[in-house]
Scaffold this active site. Sequence first.
Site, mmCIF file in Angstrom:
data_model
loop_
_atom_site.group_PDB
_atom_site.id
_atom_site.type_symbol
_atom_site.label_atom_id
_atom_site.label_comp_id
_atom_site.label_asym_id
_atom_site.label_seq_id
_atom_site.Cartn_x
_atom_site.Cartn_y
_atom_site.Cartn_z
ATOM 1 N N CYS A 81 0.792 -1.237 0.000
ATOM 2 C CA CYS A 81 0.000 0.000 0.000
ATOM 3 C C CYS A 81 0.822 1.284 0.000
ATOM 4 O O CYS A 81 0.698 2.101 -0.914
ATOM 5 C CB CYS A 81 -0.921 0.027 1.216
ATOM 6 S SG CYS A 81 -1.758 -1.523 1.589
ATOM 7 N N HIS A 137 -2.487 6.779 4.445
ATOM 8 C CA HIS A 137 -1.426 5.782 4.650
ATOM 9 C C HIS A 137 -0.049 6.238 4.163
ATOM 10 O O HIS A 137 0.754 5.433 3.695
ATOM 11 C CB HIS A 137 -1.804 4.450 3.995
ATOM 12 C CG HIS A 137 -1.176 3.266 4.679
ATOM 13 N ND1 HIS A 137 -1.179 1.997 4.140
ATOM 14 C CD2 HIS A 137 -0.499 3.176 5.848
ATOM 15 C CE1 HIS A 137 -0.577 1.167 4.953
ATOM 16 N NE2 HIS A 137 -0.144 1.859 6.005
ATOM 17 N N HIS A 228 -9.788 -4.323 0.880
ATOM 18 C CA HIS A 228 -8.866 -4.669 1.967
ATOM 19 C C HIS A 228 -9.669 -5.268 3.109
ATOM 20 O O HIS A 228 -10.822 -4.897 3.330
ATOM 21 C CB HIS A 228 -8.147 -3.409 2.443
ATOM 22 C CG HIS A 228 -6.915 -3.634 3.258
ATOM 23 N ND1 HIS A 228 -6.940 -4.217 4.510
ATOM 24 C CD2 HIS A 228 -5.608 -3.351 3.003
ATOM 25 C CE1 HIS A 228 -5.705 -4.261 4.991
ATOM 26 N NE2 HIS A 228 -4.878 -3.755 4.089
#
Length: 581
Positions: A81, A137, A228
């Site tokens: 990711c 993220h 996810h």
Amino acid sequence: MNDRSSIIRVIVMFSIFVLSLINCSLQLEPKKQPHIIIIVGDDLGWNDVGYHGSVQIPTPNIDALAYNGVILNRHYVLPTCTPSRAALLTGKYPIRYGLQGTPIIAGQPLALPLTEMILPQYLKKLGYSTHLVGKWHLGSYQKNFLPTRRGFDTHMGYWNGYISYRNSTHNAYSMTGKDARRGFNKSGDEMVDRYATDVFTEEALKIIELSKYQENPMFLMLSHLAVHSGNAGPNLLEVSNKTYNEIRFNYITNESRRMYAGMLTSLDDSVGSIIESLNKNEMLENSIILFMSDNGAPSEDPIWGHGNFGSNWPLRGEKGSILDGGVRGVAAIWSPELSKKHRVSENLFHITDWLPTLYTAAGGNVEDLGQIDGVNQWTSLTNTSEQMRSKILININEKIGEEALIFKQWKVVKSNRTSGFSYFLRYSGDPGNKGPDYNMSNVVNSLAGSHLSKINCMVSKKDCTDAMTTRNLFYNVRSQATIINKCTERISHLNPKDEHYECFDGYCLFNVYQDPCEYRNVGIQHEDILNTTIYMLDRFRKELVKQSSPSIDLNSDPHNYDGYWETWLEPKSQRNFAHQK
């Protein structure tokens, strides 16, 4: 009479002059900047979209987007990711700034360096309003690393790698807290007992509706949680309606795979809703829509415990792997500007290419971007099928001794048997060949199918009323997007022994154009090419910024911050202000 004629003649001449000026100004009027929409599916597998050949989980809206636009069949991303998202937004390989390793962990004081400008910052300079919905993220230990300090006007979503689908909690080691934000403000209440995919879709729809009334073009990045997995435990995979899901996908024998099918269905519905809203708000005919996955699916995950039962079949490897199952990502683009639609592109395309490509489409000059790794592919997408790049660095992870690079049709790979990640190098995932017949009518009549086809017909000025012709066209595109016919040897051995993989003690060379499943190491037969690609890797290795992997800081525990994940390492001058916020 002569004076009167002269006056009339002057008036006529002046009128012609004025009209010519008006006509000239109309011709010189700058082209309207397109709205740019990026929809990211998280951990979506190669074989989980219908347009790659699977019949198990219908994805009519995603497929319609692909068939009406361009399918990027050789679109490469990073194994996980954080590196992929960093590459997407910076246009640079993660080795340039030390983020080529594992994803950033909650509580880890690590982030994309502030020295790196990212896509929304560049687009703001061109007059865009910029919005992020969903996952970030890329670091959150200080406010300056967060989306609204890095070019996004708004952000509604979460800072870490994943959350629970129904209560926005994020678990990391022994720490648990809510991870839901609207800008810097806590927004966990907005997500209680609501399905995350629906929440993020609704937020995106609101942004589209508001953007209709603004002069600025819109950049919207919808970075979904789906598909996810959520927090490890009984609710690892969650659907919006479990009872309905069990009935709809009763032909899928594996319960977890059935749950995954429901998660993917909600993601597909989201794509349809976004396209419908763009059409309703009269923005679709001036939009670029990109759909992509950030990496391959973690079919199984014994290391992090986040397997989602997605499928990369028949590719080898999964999320976390430098093999194609981990880094050959699902990707398709649609825009009225694509003069040659309904096609499959086999050109090499890397996730870093989107920064210069979209910046160019927005009216920017690539020279403004400085030295980047991404290549401007806008011309190849819109006007030609010319190869714009011949080389892609997949990754160099110096900590675990894994590296890979593609040069033309060749891929050089080196793995580490003892790294713990060798598990991710297997063949895994459901073939997806058991289910109802592929329903092309549902694709054509989906929200995405109906609206995109209409715009395509308007642009091409063709009569597109013959549904049979459209279905046949789409079937032809689908047949070109599948790779099964290139993997017959691998498919005939559904469970090949791990010993067949020979890239632990030395480098392997694969012809991934002829052998996308990376089944036959041809390094011995093509020693000169193997040496050339190894040399290319050596050049990149000399330019690598080593990873920094700081330990988890227990001071980040959400219990210290009213149960929320917080920016816990603010400079002293800002700390009190941050806590007040």
